[in-house]
Design an enzyme around this catalytic site. Sequence first.
Site, short mmCIF file in Angstrom:
data_model
loop_
_atom_site.label_atom_id
_atom_site.label_comp_id
_atom_site.label_asym_id
_atom_site.label_seq_id
_atom_site.Cartn_x
_atom_site.Cartn_y
_atom_site.Cartn_z
N GLY A 90 -1.19 11.32 3.20
CA GLY A 90 0.63 11.57 3.59
C GLY A 90 0.25 10.75 5.21
N CYS A 127 -8.11 11.55 2.37
CA CYS A 127 -7.22 10.60 3.80
C CYS A 127 -6.70 11.87 4.37
CB CYS A 127 -6.54 9.81 3.35
SG CYS A 127 -5.89 8.91 4.99
N TYR A 128 -5.02 12.03 4.77
CA TYR A 128 -4.75 13.03 4.61
C TYR A 128 -5.16 14.47 4.40
CZ TYR A 128 -0.64 15.94 6.63
OH TYR A 128 -0.57 17.38 7.74
N HIS A 161 -9.07 5.35 0.60
CA HIS A 161 -8.12 6.06 -1.57
C HIS A 161 -8.86 5.27 -2.21
CE1 HIS A 161 -4.17 7.14 0.93
NE2 HIS A 161 -5.23 6.12 2.22
N GLU A 178 -7.92 5.63 -5.21
CA GLU A 178 -7.20 5.80 -6.36
C GLU A 178 -6.86 4.65 -5.83
OE1 GLU A 178 -6.30 7.17 -3.13
OE2 GLU A 178 -4.52 7.43 -2.92
N SER A 234 19.52 4.64 -27.50
CA SER A 234 20.19 3.62 -26.93
C SER A 234 19.68 1.83 -27.36
CB SER A 234 19.85 2.90 -25.73
OG SER A 234 18.60 3.09 -25.10
N ASP A 281 12.11 4.40 -25.21
CA ASP A 281 11.85 6.58 -24.23
C ASP A 281 13.13 6.81 -24.93
OD1 ASP A 281 10.83 5.06 -22.01
OD2 ASP A 281 12.72 5.77 -20.56
N SER A 282 14.01 6.56 -25.50
CA SER A 282 14.89 6.78 -25.85
C SER A 282 14.53 7.74 -27.47
CB SER A 282 16.65 6.96 -26.13
OG SER A 282 16.55 5.97 -27.17
N THR A 283 13.99 5.51 -28.11
CA THR A 283 13.23 5.36 -29.53
C THR A 283 12.25 7.39 -29.59
OG1 THR A 283 13.82 3.16 -29.44
CG2 THR A 283 12.75 4.44 -31.40
N LYS A 313 5.61 5.65 -18.36
CA LYS A 313 5.84 4.89 -19.70
C LYS A 313 4.69 4.32 -20.31
CE LYS A 313 9.22 2.15 -20.28
NZ LYS A 313 10.42 3.04 -20.46
N ASP A 345 30.32 -37.81 -23.15
CA ASP A 345 31.19 -39.10 -22.51
C ASP A 345 32.19 -37.85 -22.04
OD1 ASP A 345 29.78 -41.05 -21.83
OD2 ASP A 345 30.52 -42.05 -23.65
N1 GLN Z 1 -1.54 9.61 8.74
C1 GLN Z 1 -3.27 9.76 8.91
C2 GLN Z 1 -3.68 9.03 9.41
O1 GLN Z 1 -2.84 7.87 9.75
C3 GLN Z 1 -3.15 10.08 7.35
C4 GLN Z 1 -3.35 8.73 6.76
C5 GLN Z 1 -2.77 8.75 4.88
O2 GLN Z 1 -3.52 9.87 4.51
N2 GLN Z 1 -3.49 7.56 4.07
O3 GLN Z 1 -4.69 8.82 9.91
#
Ligand code: GLN
Length: 543
Positions: free
Chosen positions: A65, A92-93, A185, A187, A240, A244-246, A399, A480
């Site tokens: 975050g 992280c956060y 991270h 992910e 449509s 998605d709708s199908t 999706k 021409d």
């Molecule tokens: N804001 C926090 C930092 O700067 C966490 C960052 C993050 O979660 N990517 O360390």
Amino acid sequence: MAAATLGEVPTKAFDTILTLDFGSQYTHLITRRMRELNILSEMLPCTTKIADLDYKPKGVILSGGPYSVYEDGAPHVDPAVFELGVPILGICYGMQEIAWRASPENVIAGVHREYGHSNLKALKGDDAHVDRLFAGLEDSMRVWMSHGDKLGALPEGFHTVAVSDNSEYAAIAHKTKPIYGLQFHPEVTHSQNGTQLLKNFAVDICGCAQNWTMARFLDQEIARIRDLVGPEGQVLGAVSGGVDSTVAAKLMKEAIGDRFWAVLVNNGVMRLDECEQVERDLKQHLGINLTVIDASKDFLEGLKGLHDPEQKRKFIGGKFIDVFEAEAQKIEEAAAKSGKGTKIGFFLQGTLYPDVIESLSFKGPSATIKTHHNVGGLPERMTNGQGLQLIEPLRSLYKDEVRELGRTLGIHEELVMRHPFPGPGIAVRILGEVTEEKVRIARQADHIFISEIRKAGLYDQISQAYAAVDPSRAVGVMGDKRVYGYIIILRAVTTTDFMTAEAFNFPWDFLQRVMNRIVNEVNGVCRVTYDITSKPPGTIELE
Ligand code: GLN
């Protein structure tokens, strides 16, 4: 109050990893990676009260975050999450939050910020519990970081499990409880072995079964819809021809047969032969109970004199609702008389998970979290006013999962892989006023472009492609003779999330072939251009 929304993330039927979102731009990647591992993951805002959950997750991930945990007003997780007795992974956060909870002094502003690649060294020891997170991974790997804060001290009861060039506590694990923290991270795809690490957490540590497949989802969703609608209930929905709708319509067909009524509105700005094609696909190929309404004249009439993109979009959206409502009335009468069941009580909507996440995601300590409203569909008077309940069977899917579900339902590949097409159709691909002549030109040019793309085998490499009409005309010489014709703008982009995009890099001879066919076959065109603008600053559509 929005109408009741019937379509929940099926957390009760599948082992689920709960991802609590602290506002990182990567949070949705955590849920995506989990689903790629065939594990259901639900994303909820970090402020979610654990007591409000109606299921018990197998594990919880606290996302990254933008805040600093020690700041006033920084978001904090409900401490009850630590009482759930399930494994927790902070990213992280999320890790900083775990450390801050143990003692606020544990988190400090780092001297060096760390953005981008970093070399991680896992410190595998003789503690089997701690090693589980990095099991099967190399001791050294390149990971991706994005942080300014860091742990200044190890929270009590924790081990260090990995270090990086700039973080002494790049990964931590509790000595006895299954609580882990990562400064990097896993992910993002730039982190080597990130998916394996998430798998170690979800499968080995949390014990999730990898059974989130579209075949299983389909079975349980059909049962759920039958249960919800009952043996007599009937459902109405707009289609449509889009993916998605199908898929949503075919799912309803499988669940309740002809008690699902699909309506296709021909708004006059669909592509060449598209209305007929969609009718064939839905009725013959998929056996859906479909009504087609040709309102093309009304739409084209109403578009006359409208130049402003917003006005055009508003007109088409409003007109669509009017036409649909009028038709819904007739269908309701027909449905009531059909002997198929009681009157229509539900309205189908093809809402996808990213729309739900968007309306739920954590927007910051001061911003109120939007409650989910009916995204991208009909106005509330259709649902509230007429007492229809919304039914949203794709509400928990991304999706690519919708496409996979479509395949599972036996929908042919060409339809499943269709590029997105805007609701206002080619009206937004004709710059300025829409006239019948420009509609004809846009249709023919688009048809040539897309057919050539298919012929060259490039369709699936491109995310979206179309031909647009520029209403300013240019001078040319044909046979021409001096001609004064429209300019065609070709656009083709690649993107993974439609938030950013790049122009597709066509071979030169391909573009020349398309240009040649368009100027020769489409009357009224004397120039063809290729739009190479990326997004941002451009958008994918022109209006
Ligand atoms: N804001 C926090 C930092 O700067 C966490 C960052 C993050 O979660 N990517 O360390």
